[in-house]
Write a protein that holds these residues in place. Structure first.
Motif, short mmCIF file in Angstrom:
data_model
loop_
_atom_site.label_atom_id
_atom_site.label_comp_id
_atom_site.label_asym_id
_atom_site.label_seq_id
_atom_site.Cartn_x
_atom_site.Cartn_y
_atom_site.Cartn_z
N LEU A 94 18.98 83.40 62.19
CA LEU A 94 19.70 83.67 63.44
C LEU A 94 21.20 83.83 63.20
O LEU A 94 21.87 84.64 63.86
CB LEU A 94 19.45 82.55 64.45
N ASN A 95 21.74 83.07 62.25
CA ASN A 95 23.17 83.18 61.97
C ASN A 95 23.51 84.55 61.41
O ASN A 95 24.52 85.15 61.78
CB ASN A 95 23.58 82.09 60.98
N SER A 96 22.65 85.08 60.53
CA SER A 96 22.87 86.42 59.98
C SER A 96 22.76 87.48 61.08
O SER A 96 23.53 88.45 61.10
CB SER A 96 21.86 86.73 58.87
N TYR A 97 21.79 87.30 61.99
CA TYR A 97 21.66 88.24 63.11
C TYR A 97 22.91 88.23 63.97
O TYR A 97 23.42 89.28 64.38
CB TYR A 97 20.44 87.88 63.97
N LEU A 260 21.30 99.59 63.45
CA LEU A 260 22.48 99.32 62.63
C LEU A 260 22.63 97.83 62.33
O LEU A 260 22.88 97.43 61.18
CB LEU A 260 23.73 99.85 63.33
N ALA A 261 22.46 96.99 63.36
CA ALA A 261 22.57 95.54 63.15
C ALA A 261 21.49 95.04 62.19
O ALA A 261 21.74 94.16 61.36
CB ALA A 261 22.45 94.81 64.49
N GLY A 262 20.28 95.64 62.27
CA GLY A 262 19.20 95.26 61.36
C GLY A 262 19.54 95.59 59.91
O GLY A 262 19.24 94.82 59.00
N LYS A 263 20.19 96.73 59.69
CA LYS A 263 20.60 97.12 58.34
C LYS A 263 21.65 96.17 57.78
O LYS A 263 21.62 95.81 56.61
CB LYS A 263 21.14 98.55 58.35
N ILE A 264 22.58 95.77 58.65
CA ILE A 264 23.62 94.82 58.22
C ILE A 264 22.99 93.48 57.88
O ILE A 264 23.29 92.87 56.85
CB ILE A 264 24.69 94.64 59.33
N CYS A 265 22.08 93.01 58.75
CA CYS A 265 21.40 91.73 58.54
C CYS A 265 20.59 91.75 57.24
O CYS A 265 20.58 90.78 56.48
CB CYS A 265 20.50 91.42 59.73
N ARG A 266 19.91 92.86 56.98
CA ARG A 266 19.11 92.99 55.76
C ARG A 266 19.99 92.87 54.54
O ARG A 266 19.63 92.23 53.55
CB ARG A 266 18.38 94.34 55.79
N LYS A 267 21.17 93.49 54.59
CA LYS A 267 22.10 93.42 53.45
C LYS A 267 22.64 92.00 53.27
O LYS A 267 22.86 91.55 52.15
CB LYS A 267 23.24 94.41 53.64
N MET A 268 22.83 91.31 54.39
CA MET A 268 23.32 89.92 54.32
C MET A 268 22.32 89.00 53.63
O MET A 268 22.70 88.10 52.87
CB MET A 268 23.57 89.39 55.74
N THR A 269 21.03 89.20 53.92
CA THR A 269 20.01 88.29 53.40
C THR A 269 19.39 88.80 52.09
O THR A 269 18.52 88.13 51.52
CB THR A 269 18.88 88.10 54.43
N SER A 270 19.86 89.96 51.61
CA SER A 270 19.32 90.50 50.35
C SER A 270 19.60 89.54 49.20
O SER A 270 20.70 89.01 49.05
CB SER A 270 19.96 91.86 50.06
N ASN A 271 18.58 89.32 48.38
CA ASN A 271 18.70 88.30 47.32
C ASN A 271 17.89 88.70 46.07
O ASN A 271 17.29 87.86 45.42
CB ASN A 271 18.20 86.95 47.87
#
Length: 378
Positions: A94-97, A260-271
């Motif tokens: 939720l924080n990343s979202y 767009l927000a989903g793409k940003i969130c995906r990049k944030m959680t990419s590991n």
């Protein structure tokens, strides 16, 4: 805040109602994504929170507990939130979202369109942050802003060094040369097509100064010289032609603003790199996993269509279950040896495949499969 509490109370009721249902981990994760995340992400877009991190982390913790149970999870928190294609569980963070929706606003502010809400926020905040993600932030700037832009810029201050630590070629010329603000010569530059740093280049090379001066007006040559020197300094000290993470998202936004927000969130959680390192570490005593093999494992698990089987494979590779070799270090008097042959140490791969007793079992399984399906197996 009242609206957030109201939505969360409804989610808590759902948690209690569904707590004892016979759902696997994957099914619970899908339930969270389908029923709860949309309710919260809508609020993240329309009602930004101030000092929200602590509150959101509590919600994250309660969701993790509902998915995995009250016991502490046996894997890294980063693996809990990273995407399933990277051998993570794909639990929504939720924080990343929340942060993704705030950065989406900054992307739109730094875009081409000059919408009413952008003009209003710029006026209220005296122009601070008007360049969106291309804003050079200082502490005094954050103190002078008001909600919602203040919370948005605070989040960008956290991500800027990681995602855009240098001048971008997509940055407005104004953002790197403040003398251009409200200047007549700047308006002329815009009419000639010089809006962003990228416009000063042709084929990856900076245009000659004389050409730019001639296109604009000769009596503005001193102003343009100052701008040109600034860009040349950037050009010599920073490689602006290699895209950083936020520039990649900005280019995608120029094509389409959908998800767009989903793409940003995906990049944030990419590991991906973290998962490869994790696999190499946890399997180091039993097998040597190369980067290529780790990527092959991740792709293999991601390609499995049957949810239950996919979950089992996932748990196997991330060592969800404790082995006797590990438990012997935790429980005094417990033998660390394999419980089948009682001879070798009970590491994960040994107890699954290498033990002589287990090999007999797998041989029987293969024999039955060959007999039933009439297919050759080795």
């Amino acid at each position: 805040m009242d609206k957030y509490n109201e939505v969360w109370r409804k989610i808590e009721k759902d948690m209690k109602r569904w707590k004892n249902k016979a759902l696997g981990i994957s099914s619970r994760i899908r339930g969270v994504k389908m029923f709860w995340v949309p309710k919260l992400t809508y609020l993240f877009q329309v009602l930004p929170l101030e000092n929200s991190k602590q509150k959101i982390e509590i919600w994250n913790s309660l969701i993790r507990e509902w998915i995995f149970g009250s016991k502490r999870t046996r894997i890294q928190k980063r693996l809990v939130y990273s995407h399933q294609s990277e051998l993570g569980w794909g639990v929504p963070d939720l924080n990343s979202y929340y942060e993704a929706f705030q950065l989406k606003l900054l992307l739109e502010i730094g875009g081409e369109e000059n919408q009413k809400w952008v003009r209003f926020e710029n006026e209220v905040n005296d122009g601070i942050g008007r360049f969106g993600i291309f804003t050079k932030l200082e502490i005094k700037d954050l103190r002078s802003t008001v909600i919602p832009r203040k919370s948005t810029l605070e989040i960008w201050k956290k991500w800027q060094p990681i995602w855009l630590g240098r001048t971008s070629r997509w940055a407005p010329l104004e953002s790197i040369y403040e003398e251009m603000k409200e200047a007549k010569w700047w308006e002329i530059l815009k009419t000639k097509g010089y809006v962003r740093v990228n416009d000063m280049y042709r084929g990856g090379t900076l245009k000659p100064l004389q050409e730019v001066v001639k296109e604009v007006r000769n009596h503005f040559w001193l102003k343009i010289l100052g701008l040109y020197k600034k860009i040349k300094t950037v050009d010599e000290s920073e490689n602006i032609w290699i895209d950083e993470p936020m520039e990649e998202i900005y280019k995608e936004m120029k094509k389409s603003k959908q998800r767009l927000a989903g793409k940003i969130c995906r990049k944030m959680t990419s590991n991906k790199n973290g998962t490869i390192t994790h696999l190499q570490r946890i399997w180091s005593k039993e097998s040597q996993i190369t980067e290529l093999l780790a990527e092959k494992i991740m792709k293999g698990v991601d390609d499995i269509k049957v949810i239950k089987f996919k979950e089992l494979e996932h748990k196997f590779f991330i060592k969800w279950y404790r082995t006797l070799a590990q438990l012997a270090n935790m429980i005094p008097g417990l033998s660390p040896n394999c419980w089948h042959c009682k001879q070798s140490k009970g590491w994960f791969s040994y107890m699954w495949w290498e033990c002589s007793e287990v090999k007999v079992f797998w041989a029987k399984v293969l024999k039955i499969i060959k007999m039933v399906y009439k297919i050759p197996l080795t």
